[in-house]
Design a protein around this motif. Sequence first.
Motif, PDB file in Angstrom:
ATOM      1  N   PRO A  28       0.824  -1.220   0.000  1.00 46.46           N
ATOM      2  CA  PRO A  28       0.000   0.000   0.000  1.00 46.46           C
ATOM      3  C   PRO A  28       0.854   1.264   0.000  1.00 46.46           C
ATOM      4  CG  PRO A  28      -0.087  -1.087   2.136  1.00 46.46           C
ATOM      5  CD  PRO A  28       0.695  -1.985   1.230  1.00 46.46           C
ATOM      6  N   SER A  29       0.343   2.287  -0.660  1.00 49.42           N
ATOM      7  CA  SER A  29       1.076   3.556  -0.763  1.00 49.42           C
ATOM      8  C   SER A  29       1.234   4.234   0.594  1.00 49.42           C
ATOM      9  CB  SER A  29       0.384   4.492  -1.756  1.00 49.42           C
ATOM     10  OG  SER A  29      -0.942   4.744  -1.331  1.00 49.42           O
ATOM     11  N   GLU A  30       0.447   3.837   1.588  1.00 46.66           N
ATOM     12  CA  GLU A  30       0.598   4.388   2.933  1.00 46.66           C
ATOM     13  C   GLU A  30       1.868   3.868   3.615  1.00 46.66           C
ATOM     14  OE1 GLU A  30      -2.366   2.496   2.253  1.00 46.66           O
ATOM     15  OE2 GLU A  30      -3.253   4.292   1.415  1.00 46.66           O
TER      16      GLU A  30
END
Length: 164
Positions: free
Chosen positions: A47-49
């Motif tokens: 995930p980009s988080e």
Amino acid sequence: MKRITKFLVAIIAVMGIFACQQTTKEQEMKTDEMTTNAIFPKGQKGPSELFTGNAHNFGFELDSVFTTAAGNVYFMPGARSNWHSHPSGQILIITDGVGYHQIEGQPVETIKKGDVVQCPPNVRHWHGASAKVGLQQIYIVPNTEKGIVDWQEAVTDAQYQPKK
């Protein structure tokens, strides 16, 4: 003279066949090396988080006997993890490519195929690929009963660029 000529022609023919077989074996080895570079499936995109760029994780099944989490991460060029720590530390085995690793407060280190990196318990760090070459790593997180990972903020571009 004819016998010697036939004998030489026969030797050259056998050598030619042998050379062709060697070339085929070398090509097979190169093909095998290319397929064995990808030891594990690509896995799920991170995930980009938690990651900057494209990183894919393939986690191995957890085992209650060994209380260890392990898996493989493929970092595409320029991809990197956020800062994070592990309650029981982490071991990285670099299986292909070139990348960077940093423990907070220490300089960025270049890591490459064959390197083993030890991240101490509860110490902030990050790791990822170099800007031009991807990185593949096996990660091992022991004693998962203490927790697995504490994800934190993204690594900035300034932090990612190794100091020369």
